[in-house]
Design an enzyme around this catalytic site. Structure first.
Site, short mmCIF file in Angstrom:
data_model
loop_
_atom_site.label_atom_id
_atom_site.label_comp_id
_atom_site.label_asym_id
_atom_site.label_seq_id
_atom_site.Cartn_x
_atom_site.Cartn_y
_atom_site.Cartn_z
N ARG A 1 -16.89 3.85 -20.72
CA ARG A 1 -16.02 3.98 -19.55
C ARG A 1 -16.91 4.42 -18.39
O ARG A 1 -17.95 5.04 -18.58
CB ARG A 1 -14.96 5.04 -19.80
CG ARG A 1 -14.00 4.69 -20.92
CD ARG A 1 -13.09 5.88 -21.25
NE ARG A 1 -12.15 5.53 -22.29
CZ ARG A 1 -12.35 5.76 -23.59
NH1 ARG A 1 -13.46 6.35 -24.00
NH2 ARG A 1 -11.44 5.41 -24.49
N LYS B 1 -13.10 10.32 -23.29
CA LYS B 1 -11.64 10.40 -23.17
C LYS B 1 -11.10 11.28 -24.30
O LYS B 1 -11.51 11.16 -25.45
CB LYS B 1 -11.03 9.00 -23.25
CG LYS B 1 -9.58 8.97 -22.87
CD LYS B 1 -9.09 7.56 -22.71
CE LYS B 1 -7.64 7.55 -22.29
NZ LYS B 1 -7.16 6.17 -22.12
N HIS C 1 -14.64 -1.93 -15.71
CA HIS C 1 -13.87 -1.98 -16.95
C HIS C 1 -13.93 -3.37 -17.60
O HIS C 1 -13.84 -3.49 -18.82
CB HIS C 1 -12.41 -1.57 -16.69
CG HIS C 1 -11.66 -1.29 -17.93
ND1 HIS C 1 -11.85 -0.14 -18.66
CD2 HIS C 1 -10.72 -2.01 -18.59
CE1 HIS C 1 -11.06 -0.17 -19.72
NE2 HIS C 1 -10.36 -1.29 -19.70
N ARG D 1 -16.63 -3.42 -20.04
CA ARG D 1 -16.22 -2.69 -21.25
C ARG D 1 -15.42 -3.61 -22.16
O ARG D 1 -15.66 -3.69 -23.36
CB ARG D 1 -15.41 -1.46 -20.83
CG ARG D 1 -14.85 -0.64 -21.96
CD ARG D 1 -14.23 0.66 -21.39
NE ARG D 1 -13.32 1.28 -22.30
CZ ARG D 1 -13.66 2.01 -23.35
NH1 ARG D 1 -14.95 2.20 -23.62
NH2 ARG D 1 -12.76 2.56 -24.13
N HIS E 1 -11.85 4.89 -29.19
CA HIS E 1 -10.40 4.85 -29.30
C HIS E 1 -9.94 5.73 -30.46
O HIS E 1 -10.47 5.62 -31.56
CB HIS E 1 -9.90 3.43 -29.55
CG HIS E 1 -10.01 2.54 -28.37
ND1 HIS E 1 -10.01 1.17 -28.48
CD2 HIS E 1 -10.11 2.80 -27.04
CE1 HIS E 1 -10.11 0.63 -27.27
NE2 HIS E 1 -10.18 1.60 -26.39
N TYR F 1 -8.06 -6.48 -28.68
CA TYR F 1 -9.21 -7.39 -28.62
C TYR F 1 -9.14 -8.45 -29.70
O TYR F 1 -9.73 -9.51 -29.55
CB TYR F 1 -10.53 -6.60 -28.68
CG TYR F 1 -10.59 -5.70 -27.48
CD1 TYR F 1 -10.91 -6.22 -26.24
CD2 TYR F 1 -10.23 -4.37 -27.57
CE1 TYR F 1 -10.89 -5.43 -25.11
CE2 TYR F 1 -10.21 -3.57 -26.46
CZ TYR F 1 -10.55 -4.10 -25.24
OH TYR F 1 -10.51 -3.32 -24.13
#
Length: 183
Positions: A36, A61, A130, A133, A156, A165
């Site tokens: 990120r 995150k 992004h 990414r 994640h 994805y």
């Protein structure tokens, strides 16, 4: 982005200019790792481990730390940036940020977004940092990476977040269909 578009984006920075070398290194790291933008801006010198070919993402995150692999091309650009450019930008010996501005401070995520968006616009692509990414994850999936590894790379917490994805890669689905369907 297609591989050709990624290559075109990576070629935008003027690598004859020190800040162009820095920008190329940042783009290469984005594409190689799928970080990120705030994670890239938050990297410190000590987070890059050239011999292990990894970056340590601290306070990603959810305030989670993780270690991500870095590809050889990105490592080459990082090493060039560290050897040739960062020493010239390093004005305050207390500054530990990996990527520095022309004023010697850490690169700001908002500035990074504007630059990323500008690069995408020059290719007539809608997007920003992004998109690299997402492209990293999609290209890895198309290359055969297990979705759980992509989940770890992207940081994640939930596999459902990464699963989007799996839907993006129609090329992979077509290949499997052609190989496995009897007709």
């Amino acid at each position: 982005l297609t591989l050709a578009r990624v290559d075109a984006l990576l070629a935008i920075p003027n690598v004859l200019d020190p800040l162009g070398v820095r920008d190329r290194a940042m783009l290469e790291v984005f594409y190689s790792t799928g970080l990120r933008r705030f994670e890239l801006c938050g990297l410190d010198l000590a987070d890059f481990h050239a011999t292990r070919r990894t970056l340590t993402v601290r306070r990603g995150k959810g305030h989670k730390d993780r270690v991500v692999p870095v590809g050889p091309r990105a490592i080459g650009w990082l090493e060039r940036y560290l050897a040739e450019v960062r020493p010239r930008l390093w004005l305050d010996t207390r500054e530990t940020a990996l990527f520095l501005t022309g004023y010697g401070g850490p690169v700001n995520p908002d500035v990074l977004s504007r630059r990323g968006r500008g690069g995408m616009e020059s290719l007539r692509v809608k997007g920003s940092c992004h998109l690299l990414r997402r492209t990293c994850a999609t290209h890895m999936l198309e290359g055969g990476a297990d979705i759980r590894f992509i989940q770890q790379l992207r940081g994640h917490a939930n596999l459902d977040t990464t699963a989007i994805y799996a839907e993006v890669s129609i090329l992979q689905l077509q290949e499997v269909h052609a190989r496995c369907h009897p007709s």
